[in-house]
Every structure is written in C-alpha cells, then in structure tokens.
Write a protein that holds these residues in place. Structure first.
Motif, PDB file in Angstrom:
ATOM      1  N   TYR A 124     -21.322 -15.114 -86.493  1.00 45.37           N
ATOM      2  CA  TYR A 124     -22.214 -13.950 -86.576  1.00 45.37           C
ATOM      3  C   TYR A 124     -21.751 -12.930 -87.618  1.00 45.37           C
ATOM      4  CZ  TYR A 124     -23.214 -15.876 -81.938  1.00 45.37           C
ATOM      5  OH  TYR A 124     -23.484 -16.727 -80.892  1.00 45.37           O
ATOM      6  N   ALA A 125     -20.888 -13.326 -88.539  1.00 44.90           N
ATOM      7  CA  ALA A 125     -20.407 -12.437 -89.597  1.00 44.90           C
ATOM      8  C   ALA A 125     -19.790 -11.153 -89.040  1.00 44.90           C
ATOM      9  CB  ALA A 125     -21.536 -12.112 -90.574  1.00 44.90           C
ATOM     10  N   ILE A 126     -19.026 -11.273 -87.968  1.00 44.59           N
ATOM     11  CA  ILE A 126     -18.448 -10.068 -87.361  1.00 44.59           C
ATOM     12  C   ILE A 126     -16.946  -9.984 -87.653  1.00 44.59           C
ATOM     13  CG2 ILE A 126     -20.191  -9.802 -85.562  1.00 44.59           C
ATOM     14  CD1 ILE A 126     -18.133 -11.078 -83.659  1.00 44.59           C
ATOM     15  N   TYR A 127     -16.636  -9.770 -88.913  1.00 42.75           N
ATOM     16  CA  TYR A 127     -15.238  -9.659 -89.322  1.00 42.75           C
ATOM     17  C   TYR A 127     -14.749  -8.217 -89.347  1.00 42.75           C
ATOM     18  CZ  TYR A 127     -15.252 -14.594 -90.482  1.00 42.75           C
ATOM     19  OH  TYR A 127     -15.317 -15.974 -90.393  1.00 42.75           O
ATOM     20  N   ALA A 128     -15.668  -7.255 -89.318  1.00 40.37           N
ATOM     21  CA  ALA A 128     -15.277  -5.844 -89.352  1.00 40.37           C
ATOM     22  C   ALA A 128     -15.959  -5.114 -88.203  1.00 40.37           C
ATOM     23  CB  ALA A 128     -15.661  -5.219 -90.694  1.00 40.37           C
ATOM     24  N   VAL A 129     -15.540  -5.465 -86.980  1.00 40.48           N
ATOM     25  CA  VAL A 129     -16.106  -4.846 -85.780  1.00 40.48           C
ATOM     26  C   VAL A 129     -15.147  -3.831 -85.156  1.00 40.48           C
ATOM     27  CG1 VAL A 129     -17.028  -5.263 -83.476  1.00 40.48           C
ATOM     28  CG2 VAL A 129     -17.567  -6.840 -85.330  1.00 40.48           C
TER      29      VAL A 129
END
Length: 415
Positions: A124-129
C-alpha cells in the motif's frame, strides 16, 4: 521620594508580562502525546480557493506518506517517500525515503535528507507513516522498511539502525517512536508471539532494553507517557489489552482486557480511554491500579465505537471521537453518550487537537471542523483545503496549524 519610586516600579513590573513562548510540537499528537495543547487563539478560518488564512503551501508532488508534521522552534519536519507504480510495488521495490525540513515562517524547504531504506517491503506504499519525534537536537524517524535514523537539525544522519523482518503488521509499520529521557521507544505489536518493545539509546541507536510482546496481537498504536500519582507510566493500547508499563524497562504495572488495534489512548478526567479504531469496543480505565485491573479499575465500557482510524481526545467532562461524517461525545465519568451528530465531509482519519480555551480541531487536507467543547455540538467553523485527507494529523505551534494533504503541505494562521 524613594517610596514613590518603589511604588512606581511595582506598578511597572507588576503590569509587565513576559512574551508567551510558542509551544513546540515534538511528536505524534504533540507534547502530551494525546492531542492536548497549551496554544490558544488558533485560527478559525482558512480556505484553499480564496487563500484566506493560508500562510504558505509546499508541494509534495511525486511524494507520498501519511505521517504527521512535527515542529521545533522555527523548523517543521515531515517524512516522505517516493511514489511507486503498481509494478514497483508488486516487485517489492523499496522507494526512496526522505526527512524534509521546512522553515516554519514561509514553508521554504531548508533541506531534504535521503535515507537509505531497509529490507522490509511494505504494501500500500506506506513507507512514511510513523510520525517522527524530536528533542530539539536530533530528529528520530522510523520508516516502513524497518529502518530508524537520527538526523541533526542540519540534515546530517547521525546514526541509522535496521530491524529484521518479515513483519506481520496490517497494513505495515505505523506506530510512531516516542522519547523518554535518554531513549527512543519503538513499539512493534505484530502478533505471532514475536512482538517487541524496545528502548534505543538516543545518541547511538543501540538497544538499551527490550521486552518481548508474546501475548499481544497485531496493533498499530503509539504509546503515551503520563504521570500517575507522581510516577511515569507508558500507556499502550494493545490488540487485546490496555496496559500501563514502566517506561524505564517496559515491565507491566497494570493491564485489563480491552480491544485495541489502531487508536492511540487518550488521557484526562482521571481515566485512560481507548477503542479498537476499527469499529470495535472501547474502554475507560483508572490508571492507578496494579496487576490485572479488569474487575477493579475499569470505569465503563462501550460495546462498539463506530469509528475508524484517528484517535479520541478528552477535554473536561467529555470524550470526543470522529467517524465518517459524525462527531460523537461521551461523558468521561459514566461513558453515557452525550451526542452523536452529523459533520458532513469530516476529516475522520485525522486525530483531533484540543486547546485550553475549549476549541477542538478536527483538521485534515480536505474538510476540517472546529467545534466548541461542551455537551452539545457547536460548530465554530468549517474549512476546506481541497487536498485530500490521507490520515495525517495536524501540528500546532506559535498560533499556526500545519496540515498535510495528499500532494501538498499547508500552514494556516495569521499572515
């Protein structure tokens, strides 16, 4: 004559007030960790179309991320990552990670430090959460590829550490780091009996202590440090329990059965309140007990809290919670529902902020609501930045509000 001079001096200095210092917003949900600020007279009106109340706007084009901004003095920090194509995500490529530093006054990008990614591929492209945290000297940022770094205020990487996966987190690494004395604390409740809580040395990143979390399931919440009866406690909303831990070593002080998953705890009115953050149950607990307090210190329960994402906030006698198009309020002492009213287009993924003058800000990149704290819904203002609400929560400092949208970053307040 001397007596008159003394009287004049008393009048002069007695009427003088030192300028109010702007409050720093050092990490997730501010200096308290549960959305309470000392900032007063924050702006009520802003609008992207007319430009009213918009101090500056910075582009986040070609970048992604759901982390919240943090503010220290005249600097604002934000983590981002490169956007990925579906093919790149499917191939489990690790995108570029960045820590950006902006000038608080005008939004000028002072520097952007590229961080070498870790080995963990996140969906889900969640590398900067996870939201970064700062002590005014270094900024500590934890990314979805399982790499954590410390960066100084000039953008230089001081240390970098990786954690070994694979992680069993849904949807990925989302819990934000917090600071306690000389440590950076990371929570990784990932189920399978292999979760952990670690305290890293702020200067080196080396692990000072670790507690295995064998009895907790997958959870995405961030711990909160509070003072209870003169002693610090670390509050953790875990997947199957609400917990008070010793922040010096992670050992449990108390715990009770609860249903947590994605909402971080709120604190106020003598209770800790948390809910599942996925439409599950909620619980309010007196945090003064020891051991299993399920039968002794649970003040009230809610069988279902119709809310997803975001976290609650407590002010005075009330607990407030946002859901899609709805704001709900409960009595903090009894758990009785006070109201549940329509708030069309509410930025429900963002966690609210409450000010000492009784304003509650539900701010996001699209429609935001400002309400007056009390036993009925009184809307003071609605605003729209028309930039999409991506789950990031606002930061406040020096009378301004910093709001992240999908492709832009805003500062609203007095120009």
């Amino acid at each position: 004559m001397r007596g008159n001079w003394i009287v004049a001096a008393v009048i002069l200095f007695g009427s003088w007030r030192a300028p109010v210092r702007a409050e720093n917003w050092p990490g997730w949900r501010g200096p308290t960790g549960y959305g309470v600020t000392e900032e007063k007279e924050l702006p009520l009106k802003w609008d992207a179309k007319s430009g009213e109340g918009v101090v500056w706007k910075a582009s986040l084009k070609d970048l992604t991320g759901h982390s919240s901004p943090v503010v220290w003095g005249d600097k604002v920090f934000l983590t981002t990552a490169d956007k990925q194509t579906n093919a790149q995500e499917k191939a489990k490529e690790i995108p570029g990670h960045y820590l950006n530093c902006y000038q608080a006054a005008d939004g000028k990008l002072l520097w952007s430090t590229k961080i070498e990614g870790g080995k963990e591929a996140a969906g889900y492209a969640i590398y900067a959460v996870p939201t970064p945290v700062t002590d005014g000297k270094l900024v500590y940022a934890w990314f979805g590829s399982a790499v954590i770094v410390a960066v100084d205020f000039d953008g230089k990487v001081v240390w970098r550490q990786e954690r070994e996966g694979p992680f069993n987190l849904n949807p990925g690494i989302t819990s934000s780091p917090i600071l306690y004395k000389d440590t950076v604390v990371l929570l990784c409740d990932e189920g399978r009996g292999i979760g952990w809580l670690q305290a890293l040395d702020k200067k080196t990143g080396e692990v000072k202590w670790e507690q295995k979390r064998k009895k907790t399931g997958t959870s995405n919440t961030t711990p909160v440090i509070v003072n209870v009866n003169g002693k610090d406690e670390m509050l953790v909303s875990a997947a199957e329990s609400m917990q008070g831990l010793d922040p010096t070593n992670g050992e449990p002080i108390w715990w009770c059965k609860a249903q947590g998953f994605g909402a971080s705890p709120a604190y106020g009115g003598g209770v800790v309140f948390c809910d599942a953050g996925n439409g599950g149950a909620g619980v309010a607990v007196d945090p003064t007990g020891t051991g299993d307090v399920t039968a002794t210190h649970v003040k009230w329960k809610l069988p279902k809290v119709a809310a997803q994402y975001g976290s609650p906030v407590i002010f005075g006698d009330w607990v407030y919670r946002a859901n899609k198009n709805t704001i709900t309020c409960w009595d903090v002492k009894s758990g009785e529902q006070v109201f549940s009213e329509n708030a069309e287009g509410l930025a429900n993924m963002s966690s609210p902020i409450v000010t000492p003058d009784g304003r509650i800000y539900f701010c996001g990149g699209d429609k935001s609501y400002v309400i007056k704290a009390g036993p009925k819904l009184e809307v003071l203002a609605t605003n729209d930045l028309k930039c999409g609400s991506n789950g990031s929560s606002a930061a406040v400092s020096d009378g301004r509000i910093f709001i992240r949208g999908n492709d832009a970053f805003f500062c609203v307040g007095k120009k």
